[in-house]
Design a protein around this motif. Sequence first.
Motif, PDB file in Angstrom:
ATOM      1  N   LEU A   1       0.838  -1.190   0.000  1.00 39.63           N
ATOM      2  CA  LEU A   1       0.000   0.000   0.000  1.00 39.63           C
ATOM      3  C   LEU A   1       0.881   1.252   0.000  1.00 39.63           C
ATOM      4  CD1 LEU A   1      -2.803  -0.876   2.585  1.00 39.63           C
ATOM      5  CD2 LEU A   1      -2.688  -1.377   0.131  1.00 39.63           C
ATOM      6  N   LEU A   2       0.482   2.214  -0.798  1.00 36.62           N
ATOM      7  CA  LEU A   2       1.166   3.496  -0.878  1.00 36.62           C
ATOM      8  C   LEU A   2       0.139   4.614  -0.840  1.00 36.62           C
ATOM      9  CD1 LEU A   2       3.608   2.760  -3.836  1.00 36.62           C
ATOM     10  CD2 LEU A   2       4.227   2.960  -1.427  1.00 36.62           C
ATOM     11  N   CYS A   3       0.616   5.807  -0.559  1.00 39.66           N
ATOM     12  CA  CYS A   3      -0.193   7.012  -0.722  1.00 39.66           C
ATOM     13  C   CYS A   3       0.775   8.173  -0.856  1.00 39.66           C
ATOM     14  CB  CYS A   3      -1.162   7.215   0.446  1.00 39.66           C
ATOM     15  SG  CYS A   3      -0.406   7.552   2.033  1.00 39.66           S
ATOM     16  N   GLY A   4       0.255   9.320  -1.265  1.00 40.68           N
ATOM     17  CA  GLY A   4       1.085  10.506  -1.394  1.00 40.68           C
ATOM     18  C   GLY A   4       1.493  11.048  -0.038  1.00 40.68           C
ATOM     19  N   GLU A   5       2.489  11.921  -0.052  1.00 39.05           N
ATOM     20  CA  GLU A   5       2.990  12.502   1.193  1.00 39.05           C
ATOM     21  C   GLU A   5       1.888  13.211   1.981  1.00 39.05           C
ATOM     22  OE1 GLU A   5       6.496  14.905   0.897  1.00 39.05           O
ATOM     23  OE2 GLU A   5       7.618  13.349  -0.161  1.00 39.05           O
ATOM     24  N   GLU A   6       1.091  14.027   1.293  1.00 34.21           N
ATOM     25  CA  GLU A   6       0.036  14.762   2.000  1.00 34.21           C
ATOM     26  C   GLU A   6      -0.993  13.826   2.616  1.00 34.21           C
ATOM     27  OE1 GLU A   6       0.027  17.975   2.815  1.00 34.21           O
ATOM     28  OE2 GLU A   6       2.002  17.998   1.852  1.00 34.21           O
ATOM     29  N   GLN A   7      -1.336  12.758   1.887  1.00 34.21           N
ATOM     30  CA  GLN A   7      -2.295  11.795   2.419  1.00 34.21           C
ATOM     31  C   GLN A   7      -1.706  11.061   3.625  1.00 34.21           C
ATOM     32  OE1 GLN A   7      -1.589  11.997  -0.901  1.00 34.21           O
ATOM     33  NE2 GLN A   7      -3.521  12.815  -1.669  1.00 34.21           N
TER      34      GLN A   7
ATOM     35  N   ASP B   1      -1.764   2.407  -5.028  1.00 35.15           N
ATOM     36  CA  ASP B   1      -1.868   3.768  -4.516  1.00 35.15           C
ATOM     37  C   ASP B   1      -3.254   3.950  -3.921  1.00 35.15           C
ATOM     38  OD1 ASP B   1      -2.012   6.482  -3.982  1.00 35.15           O
ATOM     39  OD2 ASP B   1      -1.117   7.087  -5.882  1.00 35.15           O
ATOM     40  N   THR B   2      -3.284   4.184  -2.623  1.00 32.77           N
ATOM     41  CA  THR B   2      -4.550   4.309  -1.903  1.00 32.77           C
ATOM     42  C   THR B   2      -4.876   5.763  -1.562  1.00 32.77           C
ATOM     43  OG1 THR B   2      -3.511   4.051   0.273  1.00 32.77           O
ATOM     44  CG2 THR B   2      -4.179   2.035  -0.875  1.00 32.77           C
ATOM     45  N   SER B   3      -4.165   6.694  -2.192  1.00 30.24           N
ATOM     46  CA  SER B   3      -4.310   8.113  -1.854  1.00 30.24           C
ATOM     47  C   SER B   3      -5.758   8.571  -1.859  1.00 30.24           C
ATOM     48  CB  SER B   3      -3.509   8.983  -2.830  1.00 30.24           C
ATOM     49  OG  SER B   3      -2.133   8.748  -2.693  1.00 30.24           O
ATOM     50  N   TYR B   4      -6.519   8.137  -2.849  1.00 24.80           N
ATOM     51  CA  TYR B   4      -7.898   8.619  -2.999  1.00 24.80           C
ATOM     52  C   TYR B   4      -8.915   7.482  -2.931  1.00 24.80           C
ATOM     53  CZ  TYR B   4      -5.249  12.693  -4.267  1.00 24.80           C
ATOM     54  OH  TYR B   4      -4.353  13.730  -4.238  1.00 24.80           O
ATOM     55  N   LEU B   5      -8.515   6.392  -2.278  1.00 20.98           N
ATOM     56  CA  LEU B   5      -9.428   5.264  -2.100  1.00 20.98           C
ATOM     57  C   LEU B   5      -9.903   5.221  -0.655  1.00 20.98           C
ATOM     58  CD1 LEU B   5      -7.484   2.403  -3.962  1.00 20.98           C
ATOM     59  CD2 LEU B   5      -9.391   3.768  -4.839  1.00 20.98           C
ATOM     60  N   SER B   6     -11.133   4.809  -0.475  1.00 17.11           N
ATOM     61  CA  SER B   6     -11.644   4.594   0.882  1.00 17.11           C
ATOM     62  C   SER B   6     -11.069   3.278   1.409  1.00 17.11           C
ATOM     63  CB  SER B   6     -13.167   4.533   0.873  1.00 17.11           C
ATOM     64  OG  SER B   6     -13.600   3.357   0.202  1.00 17.11           O
TER      65      SER B   6
END
Length: 172
Positions: A103-109, A146-151
Motif C-alpha cells: 500500500l502506498l499514498c502521497g505525502e500529504e495523504q 496507490d490508496t491516496s484517494y481510495l476509501s
Amino acid sequence: MNVIIINGPMGVGKTTVGKYIADHHPGTAFIDGDWCLDLHPFVGNQETKVMAVDNILHMIGNYKNCSVCRMIVLVWLMDEKWVCQRIIDGICSLHLEPVSVTLLCGEEQLIQRWRVDKTCEWRTDQWLEISLKSLPHFSKLENCMDTSYLSISETAERIVQHSFHTGKEKTS
C-alpha cells in the motif's frame, strides 16, 4: 487458501485495511506482524526479525489447520527483501497461496492519515519523517497500490478481488 500479505510504510493504512478485510469476510484470520515482534523496548534487528518471521509462519500454519479459517490476512511493515522472501517461501512451503500487495499514498495523504490516528504510540513527528522518507523505497516494490484517494472499503475490496483472481490463475 490465500494468504494476503499487506506491506507498506508506517501509517499508510495496513492495519485498518487488514482488519476491514477480516471483519467483512467470514473465516478470515488477521495477523499483525507487530504482535510477533512486541519487545519492550523495541529492537528491530536481524535476530528479532528472524524470530518474528518464525512466529508469523507458526501462526499461519495453525490457521491453515483450523477448519473455520478460509483466508489469512497478514499486515506488517517489511522494508527488507529477505523478510518478504522468507515469509513468502514459508507460506508456499505450507502449500498456501501468498498474494502480496504494497500500500502506498502521497505525502500529504500520509501526513493526514498520521495526524488522524490517535491510537498508535508510534505516531510521533520523528516516526512520521522516517515514514515519509521510506515512500520511495516502498514505491519500488512489486504489486503497489496507490490508496491516496481510495476509501478503506475500496482498498480492501480491490485487494480481496486481486487475491481471488490471482488464486484462480495459479490453480488453472
